[in-house]
Scaffold this motif. Structure first.
Motif, PDB file in Angstrom:
ATOM      1  N   GLY A  85       2.792  -4.148  -1.297  1.00 14.01           N
ATOM      2  CA  GLY A  85       3.576  -5.363  -1.451  1.00 14.01           C
ATOM      3  C   GLY A  85       3.146  -6.530  -0.589  1.00 14.01           C
ATOM      4  N   PHE A  86       1.979  -6.424   0.083  1.00 14.15           N
ATOM      5  CA  PHE A  86       1.507  -7.538   0.903  1.00 14.15           C
ATOM      6  C   PHE A  86       0.846  -8.601   0.029  1.00 14.15           C
ATOM      7  N   ALA A  87       0.893  -9.842   0.504  1.00 15.29           N
ATOM      8  CA  ALA A  87       0.289 -10.941  -0.247  1.00 15.29           C
ATOM      9  C   ALA A  87      -1.217 -10.751  -0.361  1.00 15.29           C
ATOM     10  N   ASP A  88      -1.839 -10.240   0.692  1.00 16.69           N
ATOM     11  CA  ASP A  88      -3.275  -9.987   0.673  1.00 16.69           C
ATOM     12  C   ASP A  88      -3.633  -9.060   1.830  1.00 16.69           C
ATOM     13  N   GLN A  89      -4.916  -8.700   1.914  1.00 19.33           N
ATOM     14  CA  GLN A  89      -5.361  -7.754   2.927  1.00 19.33           C
ATOM     15  C   GLN A  89      -5.216  -8.321   4.335  1.00 19.33           C
ATOM     16  N   SER A  90      -5.433  -9.617   4.504  1.00 22.22           N
ATOM     17  CA  SER A  90      -5.342 -10.209   5.837  1.00 22.22           C
ATOM     18  C   SER A  90      -3.911 -10.160   6.360  1.00 22.22           C
ATOM     19  N   HIS A  91      -2.940 -10.349   5.462  1.00 22.25           N
ATOM     20  CA  HIS A  91      -1.535 -10.244   5.875  1.00 22.25           C
ATOM     21  C   HIS A  91      -1.241  -8.820   6.342  1.00 22.25           C
ATOM     22  N   MET A  92      -1.725  -7.845   5.602  1.00 19.45           N
ATOM     23  CA  MET A  92      -1.537  -6.454   5.996  1.00 19.45           C
ATOM     24  C   MET A  92      -2.176  -6.185   7.356  1.00 19.45           C
ATOM     25  N   THR A  93      -3.377  -6.701   7.575  1.00 24.39           N
ATOM     26  CA  THR A  93      -4.088  -6.472   8.830  1.00 24.39           C
ATOM     27  C   THR A  93      -3.322  -7.049  10.004  1.00 24.39           C
ATOM     28  N   ARG A  94      -2.758  -8.239   9.845  1.00 25.10           N
ATOM     29  CA  ARG A  94      -1.979  -8.855  10.929  1.00 25.10           C
ATOM     30  C   ARG A  94      -0.753  -8.004  11.266  1.00 25.10           C
ATOM     31  N   CYS A  95      -0.113  -7.485  10.249  1.00 24.27           N
ATOM     32  CA  CYS A  95       1.080  -6.661  10.475  1.00 24.27           C
ATOM     33  C   CYS A  95       0.724  -5.339  11.159  1.00 24.27           C
ATOM     34  N   PHE A  96      -0.400  -4.747  10.779  1.00 22.29           N
ATOM     35  CA  PHE A  96      -0.854  -3.517  11.428  1.00 22.29           C
ATOM     36  C   PHE A  96      -1.106  -3.770  12.911  1.00 22.29           C
ATOM     37  N   ALA A  97      -1.777  -4.874  13.224  1.00 23.57           N
ATOM     38  CA  ALA A  97      -2.100  -5.178  14.613  1.00 23.57           C
ATOM     39  C   ALA A  97      -0.836  -5.363  15.437  1.00 23.57           C
TER      40      ALA A  97
END
Length: 260
Positions: A235-247
Motif C-alpha cells: 500500500g505504499f505510494a512507491d519504493q522510496s516511501h517504503m524505504t523511508r518508513c523502514f529506516a
C-alpha cells in the motif's frame, strides 16, 4: 572500534531476527509484529510506551510486546549500542505453553536490571546467531521465557466496532480508507472513533495503517518479493516511501530483510 549503524545478522532459527545496533537515531512511535528483547551495551535511552516512560542504560534488558506502541531516544549525541532479538509470537508462545498451557503471556517490565537474566539473554542471542542447534536454542529460550513472561492482563473492554476496524486494517493494510468510512462502520462520529481508536491502539488511524503497511512489507520482502512489488502490495505510494518508513522503524533498509 565496532562500526556504527544497524546490522541484521543471519540466523539459522526460523522466526527470529537478530539485530546489532550502534546509533544515535531517535525512533518515533511505532510497533512491531514480534516480541522484542534486547540488551543495552553502551549509552542510554528513554522510551515511552503503554507501560510508562522508562530509562535504560548499560546492562539493562529492554522488552516490547507485539503491537505495543513505543519510541526510543538516546540521552545524548553519543547514542547507544544494543543487541536485539525480535521473536515471532508463535515461537515464543510455544515456549510459554510449556510453562502454563492455555494462557496468554506478555512482557510486563519494559526495562529489567538483572545480571543472571542478562546472562540468559546472551545465551539466547548466541544460540540465535550461531550454527543451527535446535536443542541449544530451545533450551536458552525456555530458560529466559520462564523468568520474563507473565500472564497477560485483560484489556479494558472497547467497542466492538472499533475493534472490528482494527482487525480490518490488520487483515488488509494496503486498502485505502477514510476516517469517515471507518467511523460510519463502527457506528460512531469521526471524533468519537478517533478518540476510541487512539485509546485502543496508542496511534491515530492513519499512523496505525502506516505501521501495519511497514509490517506487511517486511513480510513480503522476506518471502523474496522484489522491493518495488512489495511496496505496491503493502500500500505504499512507491519504493522510496517504503524505504523511508523502514529506516524510521527498523534503522534498516528493506533490502536488509531480503533473502540471502
Amino acid at each position: 572500534m565496532k562500526p556504527r549503524g544497524f546490522t541484521l545478522l543471519p540466523s539459522p532459527v526460523d522466526g527470529v531476527d537478530v539485530v546489532l545496533a550502534d546509533s544515535a537515531q531517535a525512533f518515533g512511535r511505532h510497533t512491531h509484529d514480534q516480541f522484542g528483547i534486547g540488551l543495552i551495551e553502551r549509552g542510554a535511552q528513554k522510551s515511552a510506551n503503554g507501560r510508562g516512560v522508562v530509562e535504560a542504560g548499560p546492562g539493562d534488558l529492554i522488552t516490547v510486546n507485539p503491537g505495543e506502541v513505543h519510541d526510543g531516544t538516546p540521552f545524548d549525541a553519543s547514542g547507544r549500542r544494543w543487541r536485539m532479538l525480535y521473536i515471532e509470537p508463535q515461537t515464543l508462545m510455544q515456549a510459554a505453553a510449556d510453562i502454563a498451557p492455555a494462557k496468554a503471556f506478555e512482557f510486563q517490565a519494559p526495562v529489567i536490571r538483572d545480571a543472571p537474566l542478562a546472562a540468559r539473554f546472551h545465551a539466547l542471542f548466541n544460540a540465535s546467531s550461531a550454527h543451527p542447534d535446535t536443542l541449544r536454542f530451545d533450551t536458552a529460550l525456555l530458560a529466559l521465557v520462564a523468568q520474563l513472561l507473565r500472564p497477560a492482563k485483560l484489556d479494558v473492554a472497547v467497542g466492538t466496532g472499533v475493534q472490528h476496524a482494527r482487525e480490518c486494517i490488520d487483515d488488509d493494510p494496503a486498502s485505502a480508507r477514510s476516517l469517515a468510512g471507518l467511523a460510519a462502520d463502527a457506528g460512531l462520529s469521526r471524533y468519537q472513533f478517533l478518540r476510541a481508536f487512539t485509546r485502543l491502539t496508542g496511534l491515530p488511524p492513519h499512523a496505525y495503517v502506516l505501521q501495519r503497511r511497514v509490517q506487511r512489507a517486511r513480510h513480503l520482502v522476506r518471502t523474496g518479493l522484489p522491493l518495488a512489488e512489495a511496496a505496491a502490495a503493502a500500500g505504499f505510494a512507491d519504493q522510496s516511501h517504503m524505504t523511508r518508513c523502514f529506516a524510521r522503524n527498523f534503522g534498516l533498509t528493506p533490502g536488509a530483510f531480503a533473502p540471502r
